[in-house]
Design an enzyme around this catalytic site. Structure first.
Site, mmCIF file in Angstrom:
data_model
loop_
_atom_site.group_PDB
_atom_site.id
_atom_site.type_symbol
_atom_site.label_atom_id
_atom_site.label_comp_id
_atom_site.label_asym_id
_atom_site.label_seq_id
_atom_site.Cartn_x
_atom_site.Cartn_y
_atom_site.Cartn_z
ATOM 1 N N LYS A 56 78.921 -48.813 -8.539
ATOM 2 C CA LYS A 56 79.348 -50.119 -9.066
ATOM 3 C C LYS A 56 80.456 -49.845 -10.067
ATOM 4 C CE LYS A 56 79.164 -53.013 -11.956
ATOM 5 N NZ LYS A 56 80.411 -53.410 -12.662
ATOM 6 N N GLU B 187 75.895 -41.533 -20.339
ATOM 7 C CA GLU B 187 77.078 -41.000 -21.033
ATOM 8 C C GLU B 187 77.705 -42.165 -21.771
ATOM 9 O OE1 GLU B 187 79.379 -38.712 -18.245
ATOM 10 O OE2 GLU B 187 77.822 -37.185 -18.235
ATOM 11 N N CYS C 292 86.497 -41.334 -24.051
ATOM 12 C CA CYS C 292 85.193 -41.237 -24.722
ATOM 13 C C CYS C 292 85.152 -40.075 -25.698
ATOM 14 C CB CYS C 292 84.079 -41.113 -23.693
ATOM 15 S SG CYS C 292 84.289 -39.723 -22.587
ATOM 16 N N GLU D 140 83.142 -47.350 -32.666
ATOM 17 C CA GLU D 140 84.072 -46.859 -31.650
ATOM 18 C C GLU D 140 85.143 -47.924 -31.398
ATOM 19 O OE1 GLU D 140 82.734 -46.595 -27.541
ATOM 20 O OE2 GLU D 140 83.654 -44.628 -27.384
HETATM 21 P P1 NAD Z 1 80.606 -51.151 -20.501
HETATM 22 O O1 NAD Z 1 79.325 -50.643 -21.028
HETATM 23 O O2 NAD Z 1 81.063 -52.494 -20.913
HETATM 24 O O3 NAD Z 1 80.600 -51.181 -18.901
HETATM 25 C C1 NAD Z 1 80.358 -50.025 -18.135
HETATM 26 C C2 NAD Z 1 79.814 -50.434 -16.784
HETATM 27 O O4 NAD Z 1 78.536 -51.023 -16.946
HETATM 28 C C3 NAD Z 1 80.650 -51.467 -16.036
HETATM 29 O O5 NAD Z 1 80.670 -51.142 -14.665
HETATM 30 C C4 NAD Z 1 79.880 -52.749 -16.269
HETATM 31 O O6 NAD Z 1 80.084 -53.710 -15.265
HETATM 32 C C5 NAD Z 1 78.465 -52.241 -16.237
HETATM 33 N N1 NAD Z 1 77.468 -53.100 -16.895
HETATM 34 C C6 NAD Z 1 77.640 -53.935 -17.948
HETATM 35 N N2 NAD Z 1 76.478 -54.556 -18.243
HETATM 36 C C7 NAD Z 1 75.553 -54.105 -17.357
HETATM 37 C C8 NAD Z 1 74.172 -54.374 -17.147
HETATM 38 N N3 NAD Z 1 73.503 -55.237 -17.899
HETATM 39 N N4 NAD Z 1 73.536 -53.728 -16.142
HETATM 40 C C9 NAD Z 1 74.190 -52.834 -15.364
HETATM 41 N N5 NAD Z 1 75.496 -52.556 -15.514
HETATM 42 C C10 NAD Z 1 76.178 -53.172 -16.501
HETATM 43 O O7 NAD Z 1 81.663 -50.026 -20.872
HETATM 44 P P2 NAD Z 1 83.247 -50.097 -20.704
HETATM 45 O O8 NAD Z 1 83.775 -51.012 -21.757
HETATM 46 O O9 NAD Z 1 83.558 -50.310 -19.276
HETATM 47 O O10 NAD Z 1 83.653 -48.586 -21.033
HETATM 48 C C11 NAD Z 1 83.940 -48.106 -22.306
HETATM 49 C C12 NAD Z 1 82.779 -47.345 -22.895
HETATM 50 O O11 NAD Z 1 82.439 -46.239 -22.048
HETATM 51 C C13 NAD Z 1 83.082 -46.721 -24.235
HETATM 52 O O12 NAD Z 1 81.999 -46.926 -25.098
HETATM 53 C C14 NAD Z 1 83.228 -45.237 -23.926
HETATM 54 O O13 NAD Z 1 82.986 -44.368 -24.993
HETATM 55 C C15 NAD Z 1 82.241 -45.069 -22.848
HETATM 56 N N6 NAD Z 1 82.518 -43.854 -22.086
HETATM 57 C C16 NAD Z 1 81.688 -42.770 -22.252
HETATM 58 C C17 NAD Z 1 81.941 -41.583 -21.568
HETATM 59 C C18 NAD Z 1 81.032 -40.383 -21.732
HETATM 60 O O14 NAD Z 1 81.121 -39.502 -20.916
HETATM 61 N N7 NAD Z 1 80.187 -40.344 -22.731
HETATM 62 C C19 NAD Z 1 83.041 -41.510 -20.709
HETATM 63 C C20 NAD Z 1 83.872 -42.629 -20.584
HETATM 64 C C21 NAD Z 1 83.587 -43.798 -21.271
#
Ligand code: NAD
Length: 490
Positions: free
Chosen positions: A173, A248, A282, A381
């Site tokens: 997804k 992650e 990240c 963040e």
């Molecule tokens: P997000 O949490 O808003 O969304 C991530 C994914 O989760 C999307 O596909 C979204 O549609 C889905 N999602 C949202 N709500 C959900 C739910 N209730 N159930 C299931 N899926 C759901 O994150 P973002 O804004 O897309 O990405 C940025 C974040 O990702 C930052 O916090 C960043 O640090 C983190 N990140 C972490 C790593 C790591 O390896 N630790 C790597 C890259 C990004």
């Protein structure tokens, strides 16, 4: 208008209810494609296809097939690298040179896990005289892979490759703000010979498509990358079906810069570490903790460099920073820039839309000094091209500030004092520490965060600990005592 469909059971399909949502180009804010808007019915269809392919097909039992197909996927990614970079740039605003770098990394992930597919091992435990015990790994079943919008192709490959290498079937997804590269990835998978149903892609929003995947009883694993609060919600929603998670999550990673460091290289790494990938990284070193003795000199060097970063059209190979992913995210990052002076910090440069870039989600690379670690800009963040600088007087103080944050993904240490570097590496609360180095990672090493930055490690054989089940087999090699209930004479 281009369409981005789901990929289910080997075919591109629209949503059951026929709905779509727009995908926007961050450089112009214009719609570049209409994306199938997946809901529960689409997720159910994908999971059913994955379940069938997993149980009925050869995939889970044929490591050589998996190795061959994943290798072909790596080749496909390499062959279509230019096209993939263009797709990613249009969809995410990543500068094209960096999108190409991320694409190359995606291909490496598939090549690496193609090799790993045939290298899964177990342990054996000979027990003198009477038993041999051994462990063996097998695929778990259907995995839900939920990815964020930053470097989407690379992060998708980071999950899809080990998941499939271990013999599972997957439903991916992608993030709703960056659906485009997953469509090409699905085509590459189909052309490489991934059996129908083994890799499915369902587009849609987190609360609908994502949540349905998490709640589905036939999905055994969820590998999630995204925000910490989303990770928490996913864990709550998956509790009823007892999912296994790899999480992650977010970061607020410190860079500890000591006076004895090679300043030239350290400044290069600090600038690249926080402003590359548009600051949407990240592991960004977003909190610079600098020895007070060199603070002013470092800020002066940084200011000079940050002002000269080339911001602009992400399709231009010379561009170093492009637009942020979405206007909502721009507002969020800008909100932190506006908060900085209210909290008592000073914006040295940036904090505004750059002159001449009126359309799109552009924000000038931002350098903030006079920051205290208890400010929100130092604790939360920001996930944009924003660096906060905090001075320290002693190593102990540097460590205290480094750890005084809820996250623990990465940390960077710059010093020529070897003992200090190792001492700090052992004390900093982070899953990943780099010493005198920018963010360079070998694919064999474990990747993941501590505290609010995540649960579990992926990478190398660590990925298999998540993507496989371990069965322990106990075999008697001699006669051992077995209590004889019911055999005693009356
Ligand atoms: P997000 O949490 O808003 O969304 C991530 C994914 O989760 C999307 O596909 C979204 O549609 C889905 N999602 C949202 N709500 C959900 C739910 N209730 N159930 C299931 N899926 C759901 O994150 P973002 O804004 O897309 O990405 C940025 C974040 O990702 C930052 O916090 C960043 O640090 C983190 N990140 C972490 C790593 C790591 O390896 N630790 C790597 C890259 C990004």
């Amino acid at each position: 208008m281009k369409r981005i469909a789901h990929f289910i059971d080997g075919a591109f399909v629209e949503s059951a209810d026929g709905t779509t949502f727009p995908a926007l180009n961050p450089a112009t804010d214009e719609v570049h494609a209409l994306v199938a808007d997946g809901k529960r019915a689409d997720v159910a269809r994908a999971v059913a296809a994955a379940k069938r392919a997993f149980h009925e097909g050869p995939w889970r039992k044929d490591a050589k097939l998996r190795a061959k197909v994943l290798r072909a996927m790596a080749d496909g990614l390499e062959r279509r690298a230019e096209e993939l970079a263009a797709v990613e740039v249009e969809d995410t605003g990543l500068p094209v040179t960096q999108a190409k770098g991320q694409g190359a990394r995606a291909a490496q992930n598939f090549a690496f896990f193609a090799e790993m597919a045939t290298r899964m091992t177990g342990e054996s435990f000979p027990i003198e005289g009477s038993f041999i015990n051994y462990s063996r790994r097998r695929a778990v079943g259907v995995a839900g892979l939920i990815t964020p919008w930053n470097t989407p192709l690379m992060l998708e490959s980071w999950k899809v490759a080990p998941c499939l290498a271990a013999g599972n079937a997957a439903v991916l997804k992608p993030a709703e703000w960056s659906p485009a590269s997953a469509r090409v990835l699905a085509e590459i998978a189909r052309d490489a010979g991934v059996p129908d149903g083994i890799l499915n892609v369902v587009n849609g929003f987190g609360e609908t498509a994502g949540a349905s995947l998490v709640a589905h009883p036939d999905v055994a694993l969820i590998s999630f990358t995204g925000e910490t609060t989303t990770g928490m919600e996913i864990m709550r929603n998956g509790a009823a079906t007892l999912k296994r998670y790899s999480m992650e999550l977010g970061g607020k990673s410190p860079v500890l810069l000591f006076a004895d460091a090679d300043l030239e290289r350290a400044v290069d790494a600090v600038v690249f570490g926080v402003y590359s990938l548009n600051g949407e990284r990240c592991t960004a070193g977003s909190r610079l903790l600098v020895d007070r003795a060199i603070h002013d000199e470092v800020v002066c060097r940084l200011e000079e460099r940050v002002r000269r970063i080339r911001v602009g059209d992400p399709t231009d190979p010379k561009t170093e920073v492009g637009p942020l992913i979405h206007r909502d995210h721009w507002q969020r990052v800008k909100g932190y820039c506006d908060l900085a002076p209210r909290e008592g910090a000073r914006i040295v440069t940036g904090g505004e839309r750059p002159a001449g870039l009126e359309g799109g989600n552009y924000l000038a690379p931002t350098l903030i000094t006079g920051v205290r670690n208890d400010m929100r800009i130092a604790q939360e963040e920001i996930f944009g091209p924003v660096l906060t600088v905090i001075p320290f007087d002693t190593e102990e103080e540097a460590l205290e500030i480094a750890n005084d944050v809820k996250y623990g993904l990465a940390a960077y240490i710059w010093t020529k004092d070897v003992s200090r570097a190792h001492r700090l590496a052992g004390e900093i609360e982070a899953g990943l520490v780099w010493v005198n180095s920018q963010n360079v990672r070998d694919l064999r090493t474990p990747f993941g965060g501590v505290k609010m930055s995540g649960i579990g490690r992926e990478g190398g054989h660590y990925s298999f600990e998540f993507y496989t089940e371990t069965t322990t087999v106990h075999v008697a090699t001699g006669e051992h005592p077995i209590p004889r209930f019911g055999a005693a004479p009356d």
